[in-house]
Structures are given as C-alpha cells and as structure tokens.
Design an enzyme around this catalytic site. Sequence first.
Site, mmCIF file in Angstrom:
data_model
loop_
_atom_site.group_PDB
_atom_site.id
_atom_site.type_symbol
_atom_site.label_atom_id
_atom_site.label_comp_id
_atom_site.label_asym_id
_atom_site.label_seq_id
_atom_site.Cartn_x
_atom_site.Cartn_y
_atom_site.Cartn_z
ATOM 1 N N SER A 28 3.532 -4.229 -5.191
ATOM 2 C CA SER A 28 2.642 -4.734 -6.227
ATOM 3 C C SER A 28 2.245 -3.593 -7.162
ATOM 4 C CB SER A 28 1.393 -5.317 -5.552
ATOM 5 O OG SER A 28 0.472 -5.715 -6.527
ATOM 6 N N CYS A 65 -20.054 -10.189 5.366
ATOM 7 C CA CYS A 65 -20.730 -10.514 4.115
ATOM 8 C C CYS A 65 -19.892 -10.175 2.896
ATOM 9 C CB CYS A 65 -22.061 -9.783 4.033
ATOM 10 S SG CYS A 65 -23.344 -10.686 4.901
ATOM 11 N N GLN A 78 0.825 -1.218 0.000
ATOM 12 C CA GLN A 78 0.000 0.000 0.000
ATOM 13 C C GLN A 78 0.856 1.263 0.000
ATOM 14 O OE1 GLN A 78 -3.332 0.307 -0.287
ATOM 15 N NE2 GLN A 78 -3.612 -1.905 -0.393
#
Lengths: 395, 144
Positions: free
Chosen positions: A199, A324, A179
């Site tokens: 990344s 969820c 990040q």
Amino acid sequence: MQVYADNAATTKMSSTAVQAMLYGMEKVYGNPSSLHTVGQQAAEAMQAARQKIASCIGATANEITFTSGGSEADNQAILSAAAIGARKGKKHIVSTAFEHHAVLHTLDQLKKQGYEVELLPVGPIGTVTAQQVEDAIREDTCLVSVMYANNEVGSILPIGEIGAVCRRHGVLFHTDAVQAAGHLAIQVEEQNIDLLSLSAHKFHGPKGIGVLYARKGIPLVSLIQGGAQERHKRAGTENLPAILGMAAALEEACDHLEENAAKVSRLRDQLVEGLSRIPHSALNGDPVHRLPGNVSFCFEGIEGESLLLLLDSKGICASSGSACTSGSLDPSHVLLALGRPHEVAHGSLRLSLCAENTEAEVEYLLKEIPAVVEYLRSISPMWKDLVRGKRQFVL
Amino acid sequence: MALYTETVMDHFMHPRNVGEIENADGIGEVGNAKCGDIMKIYLKIQDDVIQDAKFETFGCGSAIASSSMATEMIKGKRLEDAMAITNKQVVEALGGLPTHKIHCSVLAEEAIKSAVKDYYDRRGIAYDAKQFPDCENCEGCRMV
C-alpha cells in the site's frame, strides 16, 4: 512541538511523490485505454510506473496489478488462491492469529464457504517459525498467508524461510507486506513469494492505491467487474496520478532503504531504551527482528485513549490498541494474540517513526510520555490497587 | 480532537475533584479492568448532604470527563437528589458523548449510587435494593 509518530497509520507524502502525482494530473491526463496520443502517453507513463514497482520487489511488470490499496490486494490475493484451491479440492488455509483484519475478515468469509482456516499462534514476542508453518501444511492446504511485518507490534517474520517451505510443499504463499514495503528489502523470487500486497501511503506515497503482486501463471479472481483494465483482473479506469505517485515513492524509499532503516532504527532504539525505564512497562513484539520505525509498549494501570488524548494535547500523534480507540469492547487482537491480558492491552501505545523524525523529537517524546503515564497512573484506582498489592502486577 | 465536545475535553484535560477522600463516608467502585474502565467515587456526607466528592478513574477520555462532571453535579446535593441523577443528565451536562461512549456516563451514575449504597451499608440505614444497580451482573461486563 508537533511530533508525528504515527507513520504506521499513514505517512506524509514525499515531495517526489507529490510532483509525480501533479505530473499525472496536469500532463498525462489521458485514459490509458484510449487509442489516441494523449491516452497512449498515459498508458506509457503507467507502464513505466509498473516497471519501476516491479523492479523494486524483483518482479516483472506484468506480475503487478494495481488495486485501491492493501486491503483490496489482501482480499484479492486470498480469494484468488482459495478459488485455485477449490478447483483442486483443496480448502485448507494456514495463516496467523495477528494478521491485519483485511486478511482475517477475508478468511472469515471463506470459512463460511466451507474452507478450513488454521491461525497459527504467534507466541509472546509475536512471530511464527517456518517449522510451525511446515507442521500446519497438509495435503489439502491451498494457501499460506503470513504477514511480512506486523503493523501494531513491529515484529518482522521469517518470510524467506516460510516461502521456501511453501514452495517445497507446492502451496501458494501470500504475504501482506503493507508495513514492509519501502522499509525492508523485498525480493519475490529469492523469498519464494507467490502473492504480495502493498500500500503506497505507508511509504510516503498517496492513499487509495496499492499493488497486488501475483507470480506469473497465478490466475487472479477479479473483485470488480467491468472493463478490461489490468488484464481483466481489476476493472475501472486506472488511478494514474496515484499510480505515478506510488511508483515514485517506492523507488525513492527503495533507493534510500538502508540509510533510512539505519537512521530510524537508531531513533527507535533510543525510544525503546527510554520508555523501558518507566516502571511496569513492556515492549510489545520481537525485540530483535523489528520494523525500523516501530515502538510499541504496554503501560500497566492506564488506558490508551486517555494517553493518546493527553499526548495529542502536547502535539504528539501516536496510536493505541485499547478498546476505546478500536471502537469495540475488546482491545487489539494483536496484543491479545501475544498473550497480553485485556487490562494490560488497554494500556498500549504505538509510536511509529520515519526518516523525517529527529533526535530532538525523540527527546521530546521521552520527556512527555513518562510524565503523562505518571499523571494517568496518579488518578487511576487500578494503579493504586497494584501499588497497594490488592492486585498483582503483570508487567 | 473533534471526537469530543469542548466541555468533555475541558473536564478531561482539567478534571475536577480528582483524588481520594481519607475517611470517606461512602466509596463506590464500578466497572472492571478487563473492560478498560474502573471508576471510583469517594463521598463525605453530613446530615444526608454530600459535603465533598472525589474520584479516581482508569479509563478513556470520556470516562474521566464523566467522573469529573458527576462529582461536580453531586457536591452539595442531598443524597436523594444525588441518587436521582441519571446518566442522561451527565451526558447533557457534558454537551453530549459519542454513541459508543454512553456507557461511560452509565458508569458515572452507577458509581454515585454505589457510593451512596456503601454509605447506607456502613451506617446500617435501610434502603430499597432495587434503587441500586447490580454491577456484578451488568450486561456491559458480561459481553467481554
């Protein structure tokens, strides 16, 4: 209005990176391992990209290994340090409770192989101190792995101080900088970083490509067996277009690092200020040492997935740490590590900005998000219980 | 989003029967905050027929859609017919749910039964306890 505010998940590629990839696909299509001219052109382009990336983080080109991304780099860094430790009879590893799963699951694997893993608590704002790390280091510690900045709550950790502690104690230091790269300054020498993962798709480069920096002299364990690519540390023909795209994106990000950080931080602060006005809400993560683009909130009485779906219907792309959305029963391990209770962690929202976001978009977010939160609260029996005093507010 | 069927999205975006019934004859509340979903169903009952049904839900998109659909399915039904509704019927009416969201339809079935049980309890009507789920001890919540 379409607002993409999920840049911590992935970013749109910059046109510079796209151009670099096209060049890699159309012009330097050779295999860098081939002896002929076309192959050697590819090898040269790859070497130039390696040098560019090394320069961005204060490393030398031969300390850069290309990987398929951040997860592979994290895996390889940790497994390599563990192998070095094992040879010296050192099998104790220090890390933090809110690392990315690429780190945590690799550490779980090592635990099964007899390593002792100590995960430092990250406290209510989500950080660790160099002192905590120093206190945890033992004679048999072979690795300290602490992320540069947290992907969910945006805290920036004192990497330089932690690096200094590790160096003083002769312990290898790895940082997951996925990040941070392209958004925060990285200087591996000054910061005493031995191993670092990054990344490309987090800084407007392509997906499926990343880097493991390993300080000269640190032997890496190869995760993929085969050819002699990457000095025998990562077999398989190199993904040259992606490597060129990553190098171009990182160079561009580092060239504009300060101005982008200033611009994005300003937008972030407007969002934090505006969302803080929603009653019974709280910012997650370190309010001061914070990624320029990260805005992470918990809203009491609502659930994150329904929040995301409604925001999506208004053109807003964001993410959440609710169970969820994670596909499991538990909400995000990061929010739980910060001490947020389950029911509060379910109501989390992460907005992550980049330099392409605008003031008008922030205004739109500040108009829509409070309205959606209010609507979901209006149909939530949990909110009603909180308001009627049948349940205690946490935030 | 392709995660859900059009029917689920319709019931999520435009939920039917949202709200509270004042002086409801039966109220059922299932799920818990820790798990991330609470479903509350209110019933107005006359002559063993459900005159009106409303819901309030704290939960994900499929939990809200399941509540909406369940209240639609029981309105105007006799109690014994409402009690016979299964979570599978809720799923079918919604055009399907992702596997990891099936528990939302289970909550809807349980919320209906819990509201009917509350009605029986309030009226002192005898019933077979085995007809009703034992929410407190269900596997779903104990797993967390």
